[in-house]
Design a protein around this motif. Structure first.
Motif, PDB file in Angstrom:
ATOM      1  N   PRO B  33     -11.614  61.180   6.233  1.00 26.36           N
ATOM      2  CA  PRO B  33     -10.939  60.059   5.687  1.00 26.36           C
ATOM      3  C   PRO B  33      -9.452  60.184   6.647  1.00 26.36           C
ATOM      4  O   PRO B  33      -9.576  61.056   7.159  1.00 26.36           O
ATOM      5  CB  PRO B  33     -10.251  61.121   4.080  1.00 26.36           C
ATOM      6  CG  PRO B  33     -11.700  62.376   4.638  1.00 26.36           C
ATOM      7  CD  PRO B  33     -11.975  62.797   5.799  1.00 26.36           C
ATOM      8  N   VAL B  34      -8.916  58.578   5.471  1.00 26.08           N
ATOM      9  CA  VAL B  34      -7.592  58.517   6.021  1.00 26.08           C
ATOM     10  C   VAL B  34      -6.603  58.940   5.429  1.00 26.08           C
ATOM     11  O   VAL B  34      -6.488  58.008   4.705  1.00 26.08           O
ATOM     12  CB  VAL B  34      -7.585  57.494   7.397  1.00 26.08           C
ATOM     13  CG1 VAL B  34      -6.295  56.828   7.643  1.00 26.08           C
ATOM     14  CG2 VAL B  34      -8.390  57.053   8.296  1.00 26.08           C
ATOM     15  N   PRO B  35      -5.915  59.604   4.971  1.00 28.30           N
ATOM     16  CA  PRO B  35      -5.248  60.683   4.297  1.00 28.30           C
ATOM     17  C   PRO B  35      -3.465  58.965   4.016  1.00 28.30           C
ATOM     18  O   PRO B  35      -3.491  59.037   5.504  1.00 28.30           O
ATOM     19  CB  PRO B  35      -4.102  61.810   4.348  1.00 28.30           C
ATOM     20  CG  PRO B  35      -5.952  61.857   5.174  1.00 28.30           C
ATOM     21  CD  PRO B  35      -5.785  60.656   6.219  1.00 28.30           C
ATOM     22  N   ARG B  36      -3.753  58.272   2.824  1.00 25.73           N
ATOM     23  CA  ARG B  36      -2.372  57.478   2.813  1.00 25.73           C
ATOM     24  C   ARG B  36      -2.962  55.705   3.274  1.00 25.73           C
ATOM     25  O   ARG B  36      -2.422  55.059   3.296  1.00 25.73           O
ATOM     26  CB  ARG B  36      -0.897  57.401   3.415  1.00 25.73           C
ATOM     27  CG  ARG B  36      -0.874  59.558   3.568  1.00 25.73           C
ATOM     28  CD  ARG B  36       0.267  59.544   1.548  1.00 25.73           C
ATOM     29  NE  ARG B  36       1.226  58.202   1.858  1.00 25.73           N
ATOM     30  CZ  ARG B  36       2.690  59.528   1.772  1.00 25.73           C
ATOM     31  NH1 ARG B  36       2.602  60.331   2.233  1.00 25.73           N
ATOM     32  NH2 ARG B  36       3.888  58.310   1.977  1.00 25.73           N
ATOM     33  N   ALA B  37      -3.963  55.730   4.177  1.00 24.24           N
ATOM     34  CA  ALA B  37      -5.003  55.001   4.423  1.00 24.24           C
ATOM     35  C   ALA B  37      -4.488  53.652   3.350  1.00 24.24           C
ATOM     36  O   ALA B  37      -4.040  54.011   2.370  1.00 24.24           O
ATOM     37  CB  ALA B  37      -5.588  54.375   5.035  1.00 24.24           C
ATOM     38  N   PRO B  38      -4.497  52.339   3.105  1.00 25.93           N
ATOM     39  CA  PRO B  38      -4.808  51.500   1.963  1.00 25.93           C
ATOM     40  C   PRO B  38      -6.299  52.172   1.506  1.00 25.93           C
ATOM     41  O   PRO B  38      -7.081  52.249   2.311  1.00 25.93           O
ATOM     42  CB  PRO B  38      -4.968  49.998   2.414  1.00 25.93           C
ATOM     43  CG  PRO B  38      -3.915  50.095   3.844  1.00 25.93           C
ATOM     44  CD  PRO B  38      -4.807  51.154   4.533  1.00 25.93           C
ATOM     45  N   VAL B  41      -9.972  51.131   2.936  1.00 23.64           N
ATOM     46  CA  VAL B  41      -9.825  52.057   4.369  1.00 23.64           C
ATOM     47  C   VAL B  41     -11.304  53.749   3.916  1.00 23.64           C
ATOM     48  O   VAL B  41      -9.889  55.029   3.181  1.00 23.64           O
ATOM     49  CB  VAL B  41      -8.521  52.490   5.177  1.00 23.64           C
ATOM     50  CG1 VAL B  41      -8.820  52.949   6.308  1.00 23.64           C
ATOM     51  CG2 VAL B  41      -8.225  50.873   5.567  1.00 23.64           C
ATOM     52  N   THR B  53     -13.533  51.999  11.787  1.00 27.55           N
ATOM     53  CA  THR B  53     -12.498  52.434  10.884  1.00 27.55           C
ATOM     54  C   THR B  53     -13.773  51.481   9.588  1.00 27.55           C
ATOM     55  O   THR B  53     -13.615  49.819   9.978  1.00 27.55           O
ATOM     56  CB  THR B  53     -11.415  51.204  11.488  1.00 27.55           C
ATOM     57  OG1 THR B  53     -10.924  51.713  12.044  1.00 27.55           O
ATOM     58  CG2 THR B  53     -10.493  51.111   9.704  1.00 27.55           C
TER      59      THR B  53
END
Lengths: 790, 147
Positions: B33-38, B41, B53
């Motif tokens: 996971p990519v924290p704080r990403a839209p 995503v 991505t």
């Protein structure tokens, strides 16, 4: 030199090729400023390089074209058809000359007066078709051009090869896993080992094709500065540092021109003539420092001179005179803004135009070149004291050392360069407090804002605040803060690539990278983390803080890396001494000339960490610390890294001097601390073949010149340097002092030879001029030889 | 030669993607996971040595959410846009067909999410299909809608 000429020819050819279209377009549209600038840059580059290579004919020609074009740029002249044709004829002639140079022939005698005259304002349009070409055969076919030993490849192709190799590595890892599960077959295992070896070698070499030490860029500088200063009757010493910073090859090419321009400017306009320097109370030799370092996700290149500095007010006057700036706007400019004017096109404070850096071209070109690769040029100058130019370029595709940390079960990477120290939140020297909801950490009396990574990322973490580890981070140009993370993992070298815009848009990340097992890891941008985490910067306090930081660095909490040695012992090594960790194939270890050695890339380093080759596994890879003392390197083989920790317990010294300095508690359990100094002393003496006699030289500790300039020479000559007033001064065989120093300098001079240095070139036999390098070396040698004979 | 279309299903609807833009179809497993990403995503995944991505098409369209933690295999179409590689996670990848017409405007009212990514309707052997703009899916919902 040959290489440089080849580079010059290649560069000119490339520019000529890309210029082909521009010239035609310019002819159609002589007022097109962008095209004009393009052509101007070409002749300027040719001119600059000619001065360096001594092609006077080419230089005169390009200089004339540059003059004419500069007039057009400054609006003193308009680009009419006659001028355009004349410039085109010049460019064609330059092309012919470059072809001759490429074939390695001397440029024929002759004059280009006709073309130069045609450039004059009001000259008749030259009849280009009949313009006499050079009196030599320019047909290249029959001449049997020597086959070039290098080829130029597109970076895109290299990228494809590189990603192919990376895929291969991952496929190999997969195959290795499968092989381990399958029943052992010696023949298959052997073949696989060989394949692994080849793949590893390929990966190394392909990585190296993209990465270059910035040294490659720096090597040409001393010569360039020497030639420039000779030409200008100046004395300039260049000091280069940080050549081992690795940078993407493409990036190096992109900063080559800007860097050259800045250095030319520094020598030409910055550093004064020796007489002026003396009059200003400076040493007659100017100092130019070029250094590269990595800072967060950027590479910083500083070019610092101690010349006369930049006069911001004069820049403003010029800018107003040239209509670049409104007088009203000027009155509101800060000192920094004024200096920034140097990057405006067509501005230069130099009184005269010289062959070296021309007339205000350069800095605008420098800025546009650097900005094109996403970099920044900054200027800082104190009138009379010198100028500092800083190039900041992004690290895209550079390999950076990083620390991996985790929240819950997700891993992230933090650039090592931004990390100041790592402390445990529950350590004795740390307290955590909440003030109005904001975290404040007090680490050995110093208060820093604290943010929990889990909160910034809005991730769930079951860990309590006080169980976390604090990573103290100081982003480039920012303020220190403490980041609370759940766990600290490994120290890794990562190839960072930019992430997708949506990911970069969060402001938290500097890029993505792949871990050894092939899973993606996000690399943080330390400044972005602070911003998103709500840390407020206090620029005003920065100066005080830096001093404070340095103090903190000298504090007793030293970071150590806990690892398991090949023999299975728990050992620790001071982290600062570890340059990097490498994985090396067992084949690269050898026992040669009575010592264990390891091959790392194209270097062979003495090896510690094991007593004999028998301790190595039969096959596979072994991890090796690359230890550096800033000058020499040493390998240390080990089994695995266990943990990063700080050294906050007392060390119980070992009974005997040796590899282990003592025992201490790391992460709650005893560990042996490696004595790296002993390792270096032991292994490097062996490298020299026999124990070397090291004579002792005594230098005054408060003389900056001796400590900074002389000391390296003395040490390189094989001396051990001690300070005047130290306990060891009595054993010194050589004492160096200034000519007017009071005798006796050391309290007990003993039988030491005294070497007196004077500041001026004229003088008697009693002393040596301090820049008489040959004389100095001779004196140093005499003492070594005499001592050896005793 | 007519344009080739990749038929996929997103949130239960069959739609078409321009096949020329799709490099490959892969099966996604664990995501980082990519924290704080839209919101759209879904995370990062690795395809060989490249970082992908992962865009969850359902979330991008505002039509629900794909859960990646259930251990099931999710199919995704890999595309490259401006040097970045993306994986568009869909319910299922079905087939490649030829477009039998140019995209035409859809005159009936579509859902808000679909409206934004629509490049029109194309005729195929399997009946009319909505042609979806990959760029629009990747850029996700406008920030106002996401908030």
């Amino acid at each position: 030199m040959e290489d440089l000429i080849a580079d010059f020819v290649a560069e000119c050819r490339e520019m000529l090729e890309s210029l082909g279209g521009e010239i035609v377009a310019w002819e159609a549209e002589p007022h097109d400023r962008a095209r004009l600038d393009c052509i101007f840059r070409f002749v300027h580059t040719v001119k600059g390089n000619c001065g360096f290579f001594d092609f006077p004919r080419l230089e005169t020609l390009s200089h004339a074209a540059e003059d004419a074009l500069a007039d057009v740029r400054a609006g003193r002249r308009s680009a009419d058809a006659a001028l355009v044709s004349a410039v085109l004829a010049v460019i064609d002639r330059i092309g012919e000359m470059i072809e001759i140079i490429e074939r390695g022939e001397a440029l024929p005698e002759g004059s280009d007066g006709d073309l130069i005259a045609a450039l004059e304002e009001g000259a008749e349009a030259p009849v280009v078709e009949t313009a006499p070409t050079l009196e030599t055969e320019t047909t290249s076919g029959g001449h049997g051009q020597a086959a070039p030993r290098t080829i130029r490849l597109s970076v895109e192709l290299l990228d494809r090869v590189m990603s192919g190799v990376s895929d291969m590595v991952l496929a190999r890892n997969e195959l290795a896993r499968r092989l381990r599960e399958a029943p052992e077959d010696v023949a298959v295992a052997g073949a696989f080992e060989r394949l692994s070896g080849i793949i590893a070698e390929m990966r190394d070499s392909i990585t190296r094709t993209r990465m270059q030490r910035i040294e490659n860029l720096f090597v040409a500088l001393p010569r360039m500065v020497r030639d420039l200063s000779n030409e200008l009757d100046k004395q300039v010493m260049i000091d280069i540092d940080g050549g081992d910073v690795e940078l993407d090859r493409e990036m190096i090419e992109m900063i080559r021109d800007p860097l050259t321009h800045i250095i030319r400017n520094a020598v030409d306009h910055g550093i004064e003539k020796p007489a002026d320097r003396l009059a200003a109370g400076k040493r007659e030799i100017g100092l130019l420092k070029v250094s590269a370092r990595q800072s967060g996700n950027q590479i910083l290149i500083d070019i610092v001179d101690d010349g006369k500095g930049i006069d911001g007010d004069r820049l403003v006057e010029k800018a107003i005179a040239n209509n670049v700036l409104e007088a009203a706007a000027a009155s509101e400019m800060s000192a920094r803004d004024k200096l920034g004017l140097i990057f405006e096109a067509g501005l230069s404070t130099a009184q005269e135009v010289t062959a070296i850096s021309g007339r205000g071209v350069g800095m605008d070109v420098v800025r546009s070149n650097v900005e094109r690769i996403g970099g920044i040029v900054e200027v800082d100058s104190t009138l009379g004291a010198g100028t500092r130019m800083t190039l900041r370029v992004p690290l895209t595709l550079t390999i950076i050392p990083a620390l991996t940390v985790s929240i819950g079960d997700q891993h992230f990477a933090i650039p090592r360069s931004a990390i100041e120290e790592i402390v445990r939140a529950n350590g004795s020297s740390v307290t955590l407090e909440r003030i109005g909801g904001a975290g404040v950490a007090t680490i050995r009396g110093r208060r820093v804002p604290e943010i929990a990574l889990a909160d910034v990322l809005q991730l769930q973490s079951v860990m309590k605040d006080e169980e976390r580890t604090l990573v103290v981070i100081r982003p480039a140009g920012g303020d220190t803060y403490a980041l609370a993370v759940d766990r600290i993992h490994d120290h890794e070298e990562l190839v960072v690539k930019p992430a997708a815009p949506a990911v970069m848009g969060t402001g938290l990340y500097a890029g993505t990278t792949l871990a050894d097992d092939g899973s993606p890891i996000l690399l943080f941008d330390p400044a972005g983390l602070a911003e998103v985490g709500g840390v407020k910067f206090e620029a005003a306090e920065r100066a005080g803080r830096i001093a404070e930081t340095q103090e903190a660095a000298n504090d007793d909490a030293v970071e150590v890396l806990l690892f398991r040695s090949l023999g299975g012992e728990r050992r620790a090594i001071r982290l600062g001494l570890v340059d990097r960790i490498e994985e090396v194939d067992v084949d690269c270890f050898s026992s040669a000339a009575g010592q264990l050695r390891v091959q790392l890339g194209d270097q062979i380093l003495p090896l510690a960490g094991m007593a004999s080759l028998d301790q190595l596994p039969a096959s596979g890879r072994v991890r090796v610390f690359r230890l550096g003392d800033g000058d020499q390197e040493l390998g240390y083989a080990f089994d695995e890294v266990l943990e990063l920790d700080s050294l906050d317990h007392e060390i119980t010294p070992a009974e005997h001097q040796g590899e282990v300095e003592g025992v201490t508690l790391v992460a709650g359990k005893p560990a042996e601390l490696i004595d790296v100094h002993w390792l270096f002393a032991d292994r490097l003496r062996a490298v020299a073949g026999k124990p070397k006699r090291q004579p002792v030289c005594c230098l005054p500790s408060d003389d900056m010149w001796m400590q900074n300039m002389l000391r390296p020479i003395v040490e390189a000559a094989g001396y051990r340097v001690v300070n005047v007033g130290s306990d060891e001064e009595s054993i010194a065989e050589l004492v160096v002092s200034t000519v007017d120093a009071e005798w006796p300098l050391p309290k007990e001079p003993g039988g030491a030879t005294v070497l007196r240095l004077r500041n001026s070139a004229d003088g008697d036999e009693e002393s040596i001029y301090r820049y008489d390098r040959a004389g100095l070396l001779m004196a140093l040698k005499t003492v070594t030889a005499a001592g050896g004979a005793k | 030669m007519n344009e080739l279309l990749l038929i996929v299903s997103i949130a239960g609807s069959r739609v078409a993607l321009p096949a020329a833009q799709v490099e490959s179809v892969i099966e996604l497993d664990a995501l980082i996971p990519v924290p704080r990403a839209p919101h759209h995503v879904a995370g990062l995944s690795a395809l060989r040595s490249r970082v992908l991505t992962v865009i969850d098409c359902q979330r991008s369209l505002g039509l629900g959410e794909t859960t990646f933690e259930d251990g099931r295999i999710h199919e995704a179409a890999v595309v490259e846009i401006e040097g970045h590689h993306y994986a568009l996670s869909v319910d299922a990848v079905e087939d490649v067909v030829e477009a039998l017409s140019e995209p035409k405007e859809v005159r009936a009212a579509m859902g808000e999410g679909w409206e934004r990514v629509s490049k029109g309707m194309v005729e195929t052997e399997e009946g009319p299909l909505l042609l979806v703009s990959i760029d629009a899916v990747i850029s996700g919902q406008p920030q106002v809608a996401a908030a």
